[in-house]
Scaffold this active site. Structure first.
Site, PDB file in Angstrom:
ATOM      1  N   ASP A  38    -110.606  23.171 -28.613  1.00  0.00           N
ATOM      2  CA  ASP A  38    -111.131  24.490 -28.237  1.00  0.00           C
ATOM      3  C   ASP A  38    -111.340  24.577 -26.726  1.00  0.00           C
ATOM      4  O   ASP A  38    -111.604  23.567 -26.078  1.00  0.00           O
ATOM      5  CB  ASP A  38    -112.462  24.704 -28.977  1.00  0.00           C
ATOM      6  CG  ASP A  38    -112.836  26.169 -29.050  1.00  0.00           C
ATOM      7  OD1 ASP A  38    -112.064  27.023 -28.571  1.00  0.00           O
ATOM      8  OD2 ASP A  38    -113.922  26.461 -29.584  1.00  0.00           O
ATOM      9  N   HIS A  55    -103.222  27.232 -23.120  1.00  0.00           N
ATOM     10  CA  HIS A  55    -102.574  26.645 -24.307  1.00  0.00           C
ATOM     11  C   HIS A  55    -101.485  25.653 -23.882  1.00  0.00           C
ATOM     12  O   HIS A  55    -101.300  24.607 -24.499  1.00  0.00           O
ATOM     13  CB  HIS A  55    -101.971  27.745 -25.187  1.00  0.00           C
ATOM     14  CG  HIS A  55    -102.994  28.686 -25.752  1.00  0.00           C
ATOM     15  ND1 HIS A  55    -104.180  28.245 -26.291  1.00  0.00           N
ATOM     16  CD2 HIS A  55    -103.021  30.044 -25.850  1.00  0.00           C
ATOM     17  CE1 HIS A  55    -104.885  29.295 -26.713  1.00  0.00           C
ATOM     18  NE2 HIS A  55    -104.209  30.397 -26.449  1.00  0.00           N
ATOM     19  N   THR A  84    -105.764  30.351 -39.821  1.00  0.00           N
ATOM     20  CA  THR A  84    -105.335  31.587 -40.499  1.00  0.00           C
ATOM     21  C   THR A  84    -106.026  32.804 -39.874  1.00  0.00           C
ATOM     22  O   THR A  84    -105.578  33.921 -40.051  1.00  0.00           O
ATOM     23  CB  THR A  84    -105.655  31.515 -42.012  1.00  0.00           C
ATOM     24  OG1 THR A  84    -106.976  30.987 -42.170  1.00  0.00           O
ATOM     25  CG2 THR A  84    -104.686  30.633 -42.762  1.00  0.00           C
ATOM     26  N   LEU A 149     -98.593   6.168 -36.499  1.00  0.00           N
ATOM     27  CA  LEU A 149     -99.560   7.262 -36.597  1.00  0.00           C
ATOM     28  C   LEU A 149     -98.969   8.509 -37.279  1.00  0.00           C
ATOM     29  O   LEU A 149     -97.850   8.908 -36.984  1.00  0.00           O
ATOM     30  CB  LEU A 149     -99.987   7.648 -35.174  1.00  0.00           C
ATOM     31  CG  LEU A 149    -100.957   8.823 -35.069  1.00  0.00           C
ATOM     32  CD1 LEU A 149    -102.392   8.339 -35.311  1.00  0.00           C
ATOM     33  CD2 LEU A 149    -100.867   9.502 -33.702  1.00  0.00           C
ATOM     34  N   ARG A 212    -119.446  24.293 -34.434  1.00  0.00           N
ATOM     35  CA  ARG A 212    -119.197  24.839 -35.773  1.00  0.00           C
ATOM     36  C   ARG A 212    -117.854  24.325 -36.279  1.00  0.00           C
ATOM     37  O   ARG A 212    -117.066  23.772 -35.510  1.00  0.00           O
ATOM     38  CB  ARG A 212    -119.244  26.366 -35.748  1.00  0.00           C
ATOM     39  CG  ARG A 212    -118.299  26.980 -34.750  1.00  0.00           C
ATOM     40  CD  ARG A 212    -118.278  28.510 -34.814  1.00  0.00           C
ATOM     41  NE  ARG A 212    -117.480  29.016 -33.712  1.00  0.00           N
ATOM     42  CZ  ARG A 212    -117.964  29.374 -32.525  1.00  0.00           C
ATOM     43  NH1 ARG A 212    -119.264  29.315 -32.303  1.00  0.00           N
ATOM     44  NH2 ARG A 212    -117.159  29.784 -31.568  1.00  0.00           N
TER      45      ARG A 212
HETATM   46  C1  FPP Z   1    -108.555  27.306 -29.117  1.00  0.00           C
HETATM   47  O1  FPP Z   1    -108.869  27.647 -27.795  1.00  0.00           O
HETATM   48  C2  FPP Z   1    -107.198  26.818 -29.189  1.00  0.00           C
HETATM   49  C3  FPP Z   1    -106.209  27.340 -29.960  1.00  0.00           C
HETATM   50  C4  FPP Z   1    -106.402  28.451 -30.893  1.00  0.00           C
HETATM   51  C5  FPP Z   1    -104.839  26.821 -29.881  1.00  0.00           C
HETATM   52  C6  FPP Z   1    -104.748  25.332 -29.825  1.00  0.00           C
HETATM   53  C7  FPP Z   1    -103.426  24.965 -29.363  1.00  0.00           C
HETATM   54  C8  FPP Z   1    -103.189  23.994 -28.470  1.00  0.00           C
HETATM   55  C9  FPP Z   1    -104.192  23.125 -27.874  1.00  0.00           C
HETATM   56  C10 FPP Z   1    -101.802  23.737 -28.052  1.00  0.00           C
HETATM   57  C11 FPP Z   1    -101.242  22.560 -28.778  1.00  0.00           C
HETATM   58  C12 FPP Z   1    -100.259  22.990 -29.740  1.00  0.00           C
HETATM   59  C13 FPP Z   1     -99.187  22.264 -30.072  1.00  0.00           C
HETATM   60  C14 FPP Z   1     -98.260  22.824 -31.055  1.00  0.00           C
HETATM   61  C15 FPP Z   1     -98.900  20.931 -29.526  1.00  0.00           C
HETATM   62  P1  FPP Z   1    -109.210  29.147 -27.452  1.00  0.00           P
HETATM   63  O2  FPP Z   1    -107.953  29.842 -27.113  1.00  0.00           O
HETATM   64  O3  FPP Z   1    -109.977  29.745 -28.588  1.00  0.00           O
HETATM   65  O4  FPP Z   1    -110.121  28.960 -26.187  1.00  0.00           O
HETATM   66  P2  FPP Z   1    -111.385  29.835 -25.795  1.00  0.00           P
HETATM   67  O5  FPP Z   1    -112.397  29.684 -26.906  1.00  0.00           O
HETATM   68  O6  FPP Z   1    -111.838  29.226 -24.509  1.00  0.00           O
HETATM   69  O7  FPP Z   1    -110.903  31.251 -25.635  1.00  0.00           O
END
Ligand code: FPP
Length: 258
Positions: A38, A55, A84, A149, A212
């Site tokens: 996150d 990301h 989801t 792994l 959470r």
């Molecule tokens: C949450 O941060 C993160 C996600 C919903 C996407 C997680 C994806 C990655 C870490 C990329 C890795 C993926 C692959 C396929 C290798 P957020 O966007 O909710 O952050 P915020 O809470 O600060 O807005």
């Protein structure tokens, strides 16, 4: 000299990753670590960059932590890449997130194959875009005979839906006589979940200061140790991962016993 001038003696130098790894491997390491990655959006915002830049940076961290987890001889690393509920995000962000598995696997699959990693996925595969499905299927297939792994992507995953689907499958199997009432146990029910034969996570890490579960592995995390950090996922380093492993090793797990 520094001491004489009234400066505090410099604290012990930080151990290298290799030293921390060697030390950690003298004790039981968690077999399965699950991560809620996150803070990508906040990382980008702090730098006045678009959310997708966070990301993209987060994707590189997945590679780094996968390598470390594999070298620590963990059995599995589950990473929550898309829930989801994430479909509610702006279309441009969703489209980008759906392209990330292709980019990640397009870049790193040869090295995952080489390093004996097994790529797997939990989540609703059929409602992913065809290009995402193809990238993931190809990686699963190409790493199917590996024995290192398990890198398990939670992609279009939601735990409550997973549990409901498992219950429906149990009901079907009950109706067709495949399972009897007294054969339904925690163990046999577990195998109806998307995680199948995988051991439950021993350690859950969530970054970015949120405390959470966000509909992640609700059944599987029943006895898991939790480790939360304020660090945003794109800033999460090997040192942070070792910190989590070491914290886990200091805890005593009683599974409800004394
Ligand atoms: C949450 O941060 C993160 C996600 C919903 C996407 C997680 C994806 C990655 C870490 C990329 C890795 C993926 C692959 C396929 C290798 P957020 O966007 O909710 O952050 P915020 O809470 O600060 O807005």
């Amino acid at each position: 000299m520094l001491h004489k001038l009234g400066f505090k003696k410099q604290s012990k130098r930080q151990e290298t990753i290799e030293e921390r790894k060697q030390e950690a491997m003298k004790h039981p390491v968690p077999k399965h670590v699950a991560i809620i990655m996150d803070g990508n959006g906040r990382w980008a915002k702090k730098r006045a960059l678009p959310r997708i830049a966070g990301h993209h940076e987060g994707m590189k961290v997945v590679r780094k932590i996968t390598k470390l987890a594999n070298s620590l001889k963990l059995e599995a690393l589950t990473v929550y890449a898309f829930s989801t509920e994430n479909w509610k995000r702006p279309k441009s962000e969703v489209d980008y997130l759906m392209k990330l598995p292709e980019e990640f696997l397009g870049t790193y699959l040869p090295e995952l194959v080489e390093e004996n990693v097994q790529v797997r996925m939990i989540g609703y595969r059929d409602t992913l875009p065809a290009h995402t499905q193809r990238a993931v299927d190809n990686a699963i297939q190409q790493t199917a005979n590996n024995s290192g792994l398990v890198l398990n992507f939670a992609l279009n995953y939601g735990s409550r839906a997973e549990i409901i689907d498992a219950v429906k499958q149990v009901l079907n199997d009950y109706k067709s006589g495949i399972i009897k009432e007294d054969e339904l146990s925690e163990d046999s029910f577990s195998r109806y979940l998307m995680t199948g034969q995988l051991n439950d996570p021993d350690l859950l890490i969530r970054t970015s200061g949120e405390i959470r579960l966000s509909n992640f592995m609700l059944w599987q995390l029943a006895y898991t140790e939790f480790w939360f950090t304020e660090v945003l996922w794109p800033d999460f380093s090997e040192q942070h991962f070792m910190e989590a492993i070491e914290a886990y090793q200091k805890r005593s797990r009683r599974f409800g016993g004394v």
